[in-house]
Write an enzyme that holds these catalytic residues in place. Structure first.
Site, PDB file in Angstrom:
ATOM      1  N   THR A 197     -47.254 -39.691 -57.879  1.00  0.00           N
ATOM      2  CA  THR A 197     -46.012 -39.362 -58.426  1.00  0.00           C
ATOM      3  C   THR A 197     -44.980 -40.792 -58.729  1.00  0.00           C
ATOM      4  OG1 THR A 197     -46.003 -37.261 -57.881  1.00  0.00           O
ATOM      5  CG2 THR A 197     -43.911 -38.000 -58.544  1.00  0.00           C
ATOM      6  N   LYS A 244     -33.745 -53.826 -41.013  1.00  0.00           N
ATOM      7  CA  LYS A 244     -33.304 -52.380 -41.671  1.00  0.00           C
ATOM      8  C   LYS A 244     -31.900 -52.404 -41.058  1.00  0.00           C
ATOM      9  CE  LYS A 244     -37.337 -50.231 -43.147  1.00  0.00           C
ATOM     10  NZ  LYS A 244     -36.925 -49.196 -44.014  1.00  0.00           N
ATOM     11  N   TYR A 300     -39.726 -25.863 -47.818  1.00  0.00           N
ATOM     12  CA  TYR A 300     -40.389 -26.879 -46.803  1.00  0.00           C
ATOM     13  C   TYR A 300     -39.191 -26.854 -45.802  1.00  0.00           C
ATOM     14  CZ  TYR A 300     -44.936 -29.189 -48.004  1.00  0.00           C
ATOM     15  OH  TYR A 300     -45.980 -29.179 -48.303  1.00  0.00           O
ATOM     16  N   THR A 315     -50.823 -31.487 -45.839  1.00  0.00           N
ATOM     17  CA  THR A 315     -50.440 -32.765 -45.723  1.00  0.00           C
ATOM     18  C   THR A 315     -50.700 -33.914 -46.498  1.00  0.00           C
ATOM     19  OG1 THR A 315     -49.363 -32.185 -43.710  1.00  0.00           O
ATOM     20  CG2 THR A 315     -49.176 -34.475 -44.089  1.00  0.00           C
ATOM     21  N   HIS A 373     -38.294 -42.185 -24.116  1.00  0.00           N
ATOM     22  CA  HIS A 373     -38.293 -43.009 -25.358  1.00  0.00           C
ATOM     23  C   HIS A 373     -38.536 -42.107 -26.701  1.00  0.00           C
ATOM     24  CE1 HIS A 373     -39.767 -46.155 -28.278  1.00  0.00           C
ATOM     25  NE2 HIS A 373     -40.821 -45.367 -27.792  1.00  0.00           N
ATOM     26  N   PHE A 374     -39.768 -41.333 -26.419  1.00  0.00           N
ATOM     27  CA  PHE A 374     -40.125 -40.851 -28.060  1.00  0.00           C
ATOM     28  C   PHE A 374     -38.911 -39.716 -28.261  1.00  0.00           C
ATOM     29  CE2 PHE A 374     -43.261 -38.348 -25.520  1.00  0.00           C
ATOM     30  CZ  PHE A 374     -42.975 -37.198 -25.516  1.00  0.00           C
ATOM     31  N   HIS A 375     -38.611 -38.971 -27.270  1.00  0.00           N
ATOM     32  CA  HIS A 375     -37.486 -38.146 -27.691  1.00  0.00           C
ATOM     33  C   HIS A 375     -36.136 -38.827 -28.379  1.00  0.00           C
ATOM     34  CE1 HIS A 375     -39.456 -34.868 -25.668  1.00  0.00           C
ATOM     35  NE2 HIS A 375     -38.836 -34.146 -26.213  1.00  0.00           N
ATOM     36  N   PHE A 431     -44.971 -26.272 -23.147  1.00  0.00           N
ATOM     37  CA  PHE A 431     -44.913 -27.790 -23.391  1.00  0.00           C
ATOM     38  C   PHE A 431     -45.745 -28.248 -24.689  1.00  0.00           C
ATOM     39  CE2 PHE A 431     -47.062 -28.901 -19.557  1.00  0.00           C
ATOM     40  CZ  PHE A 431     -48.568 -29.467 -20.313  1.00  0.00           C
ATOM     41  N   SER A 450     -49.930 -27.212 -51.219  1.00  0.00           N
ATOM     42  CA  SER A 450     -49.717 -28.122 -49.815  1.00  0.00           C
ATOM     43  C   SER A 450     -48.700 -27.259 -49.110  1.00  0.00           C
ATOM     44  CB  SER A 450     -48.969 -29.333 -50.195  1.00  0.00           C
ATOM     45  OG  SER A 450     -49.655 -30.212 -50.714  1.00  0.00           O
ATOM     46  N   SER A 508     -35.187 -57.361 -49.058  1.00  0.00           N
ATOM     47  CA  SER A 508     -35.719 -57.266 -47.767  1.00  0.00           C
ATOM     48  C   SER A 508     -36.105 -56.148 -47.267  1.00  0.00           C
ATOM     49  CB  SER A 508     -34.598 -58.067 -46.837  1.00  0.00           C
ATOM     50  OG  SER A 508     -33.291 -57.299 -46.792  1.00  0.00           O
ATOM     51  N   SER A 561     -30.561 -45.095 -45.917  1.00  0.00           N
ATOM     52  CA  SER A 561     -30.140 -46.145 -46.722  1.00  0.00           C
ATOM     53  C   SER A 561     -29.462 -45.468 -47.956  1.00  0.00           C
ATOM     54  CB  SER A 561     -31.422 -46.676 -47.341  1.00  0.00           C
ATOM     55  OG  SER A 561     -32.265 -47.182 -46.520  1.00  0.00           O
ATOM     56  N   ASP A 586     -41.247 -33.441 -62.690  1.00  0.00           N
ATOM     57  CA  ASP A 586     -41.893 -32.838 -61.531  1.00  0.00           C
ATOM     58  C   ASP A 586     -42.827 -33.804 -60.926  1.00  0.00           C
ATOM     59  OD1 ASP A 586     -42.875 -30.943 -59.788  1.00  0.00           O
ATOM     60  OD2 ASP A 586     -42.721 -29.164 -61.148  1.00  0.00           O
ATOM     61  N   GLU A 599     -48.616 -41.611 -37.808  1.00  0.00           N
ATOM     62  CA  GLU A 599     -47.698 -40.380 -37.795  1.00  0.00           C
ATOM     63  C   GLU A 599     -46.201 -40.664 -37.634  1.00  0.00           C
ATOM     64  OE1 GLU A 599     -48.063 -37.274 -38.876  1.00  0.00           O
ATOM     65  OE2 GLU A 599     -46.551 -36.375 -37.889  1.00  0.00           O
ATOM     66  N   MET A 646     -38.259 -25.045 -21.031  1.00  0.00           N
ATOM     67  CA  MET A 646     -38.387 -26.061 -19.983  1.00  0.00           C
ATOM     68  C   MET A 646     -37.781 -26.386 -18.899  1.00  0.00           C
ATOM     69  SD  MET A 646     -41.449 -28.260 -22.184  1.00  0.00           S
ATOM     70  CE  MET A 646     -40.513 -28.170 -23.725  1.00  0.00           C
ATOM     71  N   THR A 671     -37.705 -53.421 -38.052  1.00  0.00           N
ATOM     72  CA  THR A 671     -36.715 -52.398 -37.993  1.00  0.00           C
ATOM     73  C   THR A 671     -35.635 -53.157 -37.904  1.00  0.00           C
ATOM     74  OG1 THR A 671     -38.790 -51.458 -36.842  1.00  0.00           O
ATOM     75  CG2 THR A 671     -36.801 -50.325 -36.683  1.00  0.00           C
ATOM     76  N   ASP A 700     -38.240 -23.100 -26.747  1.00  0.00           N
ATOM     77  CA  ASP A 700     -39.294 -23.785 -25.907  1.00  0.00           C
ATOM     78  C   ASP A 700     -38.613 -24.809 -25.095  1.00  0.00           C
ATOM     79  OD1 ASP A 700     -41.426 -22.082 -26.856  1.00  0.00           O
ATOM     80  OD2 ASP A 700     -42.295 -23.734 -28.275  1.00  0.00           O
ATOM     81  N   TYR A 705     -44.428 -43.350 -38.085  1.00  0.00           N
ATOM     82  CA  TYR A 705     -43.894 -44.040 -39.210  1.00  0.00           C
ATOM     83  C   TYR A 705     -44.037 -43.294 -40.180  1.00  0.00           C
ATOM     84  CZ  TYR A 705     -43.752 -47.990 -36.078  1.00  0.00           C
ATOM     85  OH  TYR A 705     -43.196 -48.646 -34.932  1.00  0.00           O
ATOM     86  N   HIS A 746     -50.320 -42.772 -34.037  1.00  0.00           N
ATOM     87  CA  HIS A 746     -49.461 -43.948 -34.465  1.00  0.00           C
ATOM     88  C   HIS A 746     -48.830 -44.228 -35.906  1.00  0.00           C
ATOM     89  CE1 HIS A 746     -46.286 -46.624 -32.668  1.00  0.00           C
ATOM     90  NE2 HIS A 746     -46.648 -47.148 -33.947  1.00  0.00           N
ATOM     91  N   THR A 779     -49.278 -25.472 -45.040  1.00  0.00           N
ATOM     92  CA  THR A 779     -48.433 -25.813 -43.790  1.00  0.00           C
ATOM     93  C   THR A 779     -47.929 -24.582 -43.537  1.00  0.00           C
ATOM     94  OG1 THR A 779     -47.795 -27.881 -45.312  1.00  0.00           O
ATOM     95  CG2 THR A 779     -46.653 -27.287 -43.325  1.00  0.00           C
ATOM     96  N   ASN A 818     -39.742 -33.976 -51.477  1.00  0.00           N
ATOM     97  CA  ASN A 818     -40.145 -32.842 -52.518  1.00  0.00           C
ATOM     98  C   ASN A 818     -38.852 -32.747 -53.306  1.00  0.00           C
ATOM     99  OD1 ASN A 818     -42.479 -31.175 -53.276  1.00  0.00           O
ATOM    100  ND2 ASN A 818     -42.643 -31.471 -51.221  1.00  0.00           N
ATOM    101  N   ASN A 851     -48.971 -29.160 -55.312  1.00  0.00           N
ATOM    102  CA  ASN A 851     -47.933 -29.040 -54.367  1.00  0.00           C
ATOM    103  C   ASN A 851     -47.422 -27.767 -53.908  1.00  0.00           C
ATOM    104  OD1 ASN A 851     -45.590 -30.660 -53.363  1.00  0.00           O
ATOM    105  ND2 ASN A 851     -44.159 -30.417 -54.923  1.00  0.00           N
ATOM    106  N   ARG A 863     -37.699 -21.915 -33.049  1.00  0.00           N
ATOM    107  CA  ARG A 863     -38.871 -21.523 -32.099  1.00  0.00           C
ATOM    108  C   ARG A 863     -39.009 -22.759 -31.117  1.00  0.00           C
ATOM    109  NH1 ARG A 863     -44.573 -20.406 -31.058  1.00  0.00           N
ATOM    110  NH2 ARG A 863     -44.597 -20.968 -29.090  1.00  0.00           N
ATOM    111  N   THR A 900     -50.334 -33.467 -50.199  1.00  0.00           N
ATOM    112  CA  THR A 900     -48.689 -34.011 -50.376  1.00  0.00           C
ATOM    113  C   THR A 900     -48.817 -35.501 -50.589  1.00  0.00           C
ATOM    114  OG1 THR A 900     -47.688 -32.027 -49.330  1.00  0.00           O
ATOM    115  CG2 THR A 900     -46.587 -34.249 -49.407  1.00  0.00           C
TER     116      THR A 900
END
Lengths: 675, 226
Positions: free
Chosen positions: A212, A363, A63, A202, A420-422, A104, A146, A316, A300, A136, A287, A81, A360, A77, A289, A285, A150, A125, A143, A73, A205
């Site tokens: 598991t 954390k 994976y 997925t 923001h999302f990058h 894009f 899966s 906590s 952690s 396992d 996804e 851009m 968040t 791209d 998380y 959304h 992918t 995994n 597995n 790849r 998985t």
């Protein structure tokens, strides 16, 4: 009707030089690798040890390799851009609009589905069964299925370089643009079938890991003794089980619109394209998380190991993880506040989106308090974690800004949003998987990566990221919208040039990572991890040899507290009994290898390709082949093989000897410290 | 009578779940839900399949939601009251529920390790399922023939997709059923075959639950409400 459906020689982009180079590179790489494997006679080894392997560690490594290949790849791209926007001021640039749009779309699709997802799932995994102290996952052959499904999705996306074209509708195929009337070519079909097929992988998985983690743990491992990475993986897999069926159904509806003239999202005959936005973000959304929670788990592990302290606020942290898991279901509408659902609806979703920042934040504080008062070692894994904490807070705060509907009406679809999302995906998810990569690499391969080059890679990525995407926030506030193939606003030019420099610094980071890998492999003899515990770790994955034996644990460990391996080491050092009495070894039953996953993927590729090009006889052939594969698998009589007790004993004794030597060294160090 | 302590020995069955501990040896027995070590295979397989069923139900819930959103969008075409015949739907329901009942009988036959009755009951299960599919196919062809096919309006797109998706599930179930019968015949009541049979019965009963939803929300409400 044509026997090859819509597929003709016109599908190959002979007339577009840039696209042709891409096609040539794909063909050369695939043919070159295949030729090398065959010429060197690696095929039997690869088939036996990797392709048909159902070992969770091998599948995890595959994976991660898939993710790294697709990262290359998708990063190309990104370079294309940034280069286009650097030169396309009052000029057409070098990429025509229809090609820029494909780039894009492919960049986003690959980065989310075939870089971030496989990397996160690969780490899961590899590490989860080891951390749980078992041999396992619940369903080893599934597995493998899966993974190979992918890989099929990734292959289909890249096939679009050679035959036909990719989607031009962005990383999510918004209708009505993605409907047949506006996207009549095969681009959207490539997207949909690639995601449908890999999405099934997925989902399997998710089911596999929920089972598991909930049903197979070492004796004594209560829920409140599970390592944090297992908790976050559990939360992530629960979200997969809840979210991916939504994606499957939504894309199926879009495909029915395109293939059979249905009217789900057409905005004609009663169809409603906003239904698509709601459904796709009900998946989408979750996804984000699904991606970030396992990364939180990696941080952690890394922070507590390299601060040499137990994770601060374990409970906590568990509550925060599960709170995020729950609240993430209630925020999807913030992706389209501009839909016009009204002030009340927007306010409710805006508030829910702000609330999710609280766990968040919990954390972040927990990680900081873990470091506080600890003996922090600034390894490259730790640097990725600290870089994450600093950057992610900024990404989180801009997220809270976007969660305000009033502000969002201004910022929607601007480069502020893209920055923001990058910010959260790169400095959150990608930094996390890189931390996991350098942290668990010695466990997987038996030698540590070069730390100096690792630190160089971190700094290049960190600085490169901020040089590339810091300007993105400013550009968004200056009104630049996303996905512009050309522009004529003079104020944007310097910032876009700066962003292009940033992406080049990140490129340097990637090159250093490649160098790090090459150097480390060449000098692996000096960097062997003989003890299986190179970082002075705390959880059970460090209690086995590096690389771990096929069966992981000779005898399932008895877990007595939250940090079982740290506890074992401390008791041994304190008592001076560096060696526990040798356990009674028994033969171990392990699942046999199976080609099911690989053969399934071959048929899935054939079916997917045939569906994209409307080659109906080939579709039927592919589906019949997939069914036959499962029947053959179901018919086998011997599913397991037995590792004899003396073989288990031989492997475990070597590990025990190395370990007690390491412990005696640690004991000597500790005596020195106490004096 | 065995003493309580001996009832907790490895290989015993304190909760009367009808299975024996497969992790004989050093591992303490059962559950996995608490901290006694990995659960036995039967529990793991059943649990995993339940989670799959949950995910499948979520997929159906998306189709239900889309139907609910689009049910009123008829583009000037016919609506549920003009198109649905509750007598046909009642017949379909009866066939499917009887099929599930026979599937339950098959579970008993498997529990008794009776090959003949297993095959007979499973065959009837499949026959009833095929009857359901035949009725559904008749309904679909009728609708298409009167110009109420899935391309007519968003309402009909959502209807055909929701009901058709259930139909595809029944079809796949029949394929599985045939394979399962052949396996039981050639391999006997081997442990892993019984695990698979358990999953099949879960799947078959879950399709009933989906059908009850379709019957109530699509056919019943559709024909009662204006």
């Amino acid at each position: 009707m044509h026997i090859l459906g819509k597929l003709t020689w016109d599908a190959v982009p002979f007339d577009q030089p840039v696209a042709m180079v891409g096609a040539a590179v794909v063909i050369i790489v695939v043919v070159g690798v295949a030729a090398l494997v065959l010429a060197k006679g690696y095929l039997p080894y690869l088939w036996r040890e990797w392709i048909t392997s159902v070992d969770h560690k091998r599948i995890g490594i595959m994976y991660c390799i898939l993710a790294l290949l697709m990262l290359a790849r998708a990063f190309i791209d990104a370079l294309m851009m940034r280069a286009q926007q650097a030169v396309a001021f009052h000029a057409p640039g070098y990429l025509p609009p229809e090609h820029f749009d494909q780039i894009f779309s492919a960049h986003g699709t690959l980065m989310i589905f075939f870089v971030a997802m496989p990397f996160v799932i690969g780490l899961m995994n590899f590490a989860v069964p080891l951390q749980l102290g078992v041999r396992d996952v619940a369903f080893p052959t599934l597995n493998s299925v899966s993974f190979w499904l992918t890989a099929t999705g990734a292959l289909l996306v890249n096939l679009s370089l050679v035959a036909g074209e990719f989607s031009r509708t962005g990383w999510l195929p918004y209708p009505p643009l993605s409907e047949l009337a506006y996207s009549p070519d095969v681009g959207v079909d490539y997207y949909c079938w690639a995601i449908e097929i890999s999405g099934i992988g997925t989902l399997i998985t998710g089911i596999n890991f929920v089972t598991t983690i909930l049903k197979t743990r070492a004796p004594g491992m209560h829920y409140t003794r599970m390592p944090m990475f297992c908790w976050t993986s559990l939360a992530s897999c629960l979200l997969i089980v809840a979210a991916f069926p939504i994606l499957t159904a939504t894309l199926a509806m879009l495909l029915l619109d395109r293939y059979a003239g249905f009217h789900f999202f057409t905005d004609t005959a009663g169809g409603n394209s906003m239904l698509f936005m709601n459904l796709i973000w009900a998946w989408g959304h979750l996804e984000v998380y699904i991606l970030i929670l396992p990364a939180f788990g990696v941080y952690s592990e890394v922070v507590s190991t390299f601060a040499a302290k137990p994770l601060f606020g374990y409970r906590s942290m568990v509550i925060a993880t599960m709170a995020i898991c729950l609240i993430s279901f209630m925020v999807w509408l913030h992706h389209f506040f501009t839909m016009g659902a009204g002030g009340d609806v927007n306010a409710a979703f805006g508030i829910a989106s702000m609330i999710i920042a609280i766990p968040t934040g919990v954390k972040i504080f927990n990680w900081m308090f873990t470091m506080y008062g600890g003996r922090v070692r600034f390894t490259s894994a730790m640097l990725w974690a600290i870089g994450f904490m600093v950057s992610f807070v900024i990404g989180g705060l801009t997220g809270v800004m976007l969660a305000m509907p009033t502000a969002d009406f201004e910022l929607h679809n601007s480069l502020f949003l893209v920055a923001h999302f990058h910010n959260v995906i790169i400095t959150g998810v990608i930094f996390g998987v890189f931390a996991g990569y350098s942290y668990w690499f010695p466990k997987a391969f038996g030698f540590v990566l070069d730390e100096t080059l690792g630190k160089w890679a971190f700094w290049l990525w960190f600085i490169g990221f901020w040089v590339a995407w810091g300007p993105g926030y400013a550009l968004g506030l200056e009104g630049m919208t996303r996905r512009l193939q050309r522009y004529d606003v003079a104020e944007w030019r310097p910032l876009l040039l700066l962003a292009a420099v940033g992406v080049l610094i990140m490129l340097a980071g990637i090159l250093v990572q490649l160098l790090q890998l090459a150097v480390s492999i060449r000098t692996r003899a000096q960097r062997r991890d003989l003890t299986g515990d190179p970082w002075n770790g705390r959880n059970l994955e460090w209690a086995v040899a590096s690389p771990p034996p096929h069966f992981n644990f000779a005898v399932l460990p008895q877990v007595n507290n939250q940090e079982p391996y740290w506890d074992m080491k401390q008791r041994a050092i304190d008592s001076g009994h560096l060696q526990t009495p040798e356990p009674h070894y028994e033969p171990i039953v392990m699942p046999r290898n199976s080609a099911t996953g690989f053969v399934c993927a071959v048929f899935a590729t054939v079916t997917g390709f045939a569906l994209i090009w409307h080659i109906w006889w080939l579709v039927l052939l592919g589906l019949a082949g997939a069914y036959a594969t499962f029947v053959v698998f179901a018919w086998r009589d011997v599913q397991e093989h037995i590792i004899p007790a003396d073989e288990v004993a031989r492997l475990d004794r070597a590990n025990r000897a190395a370990r007690s030597q390491a412990l005696s060294r640690m004991r000597a160090d500790e005596l020195v410290v106490h004096e | 009578m065995s003493s309580p302590s001996s009832a907790l020995r490895a290989g015993s069955d304190p909760y009367h779940l009808g299975h024996h501990n497969e992790w004989i040896g050093t591992e303490p027995e059962y559950t996995g839900a608490r901290s006694g070590g990995p659960a036995p295979k039967r529990i793991v397989v059943g649990y995993g399949f339940w989670i799959f069923i949950l995910s499948d139900v979520i997929m159906f819930s998306v189709l239900f939601a889309s139907y609910a959103v689009l049910a009123g969008n008829r583009a000037g075409g016919l609506g549920p009251r003009d198109l649905f015949d509750l007598r046909d739907t009642a017949a379909e329901t009866a066939l499917l529920l009887l099929s599930s009942f026979m599937c339950g009988m098959a579970s008993l036959a498997v529990a008794w390790r009776n090959q003949l009755w297993t095959q007979i009951t499973l065959f009837i299960t499949g026959l009833l399922g095929a009857g359901f599919l035949a009725l559904e196919a008749r309904e679909f062809t009728h609708l298409v023939s009167i110009g109420a096919g899935p391309t007519r309006s968003a309402f009909l797109s959502a209807f055909f997709t929701l009901v058709g998706c259930h139909g595809i599930h029944v079809t796949v179930g029949l394929l599985w059923l045939g394979t399962m019968m052949a396996q039981l015949l050639t391999k006997g009541f081997r442990e892993n075959i019984r695990h698979r049979f358990l999953c099949f019965t879960l799947f078959w009963h879950a399709l009933d639950i989906i059908w009850v939803g379709i019957f109530s929300l699509v056919y019943l409400i559709g024909t009662i409400l204006p």
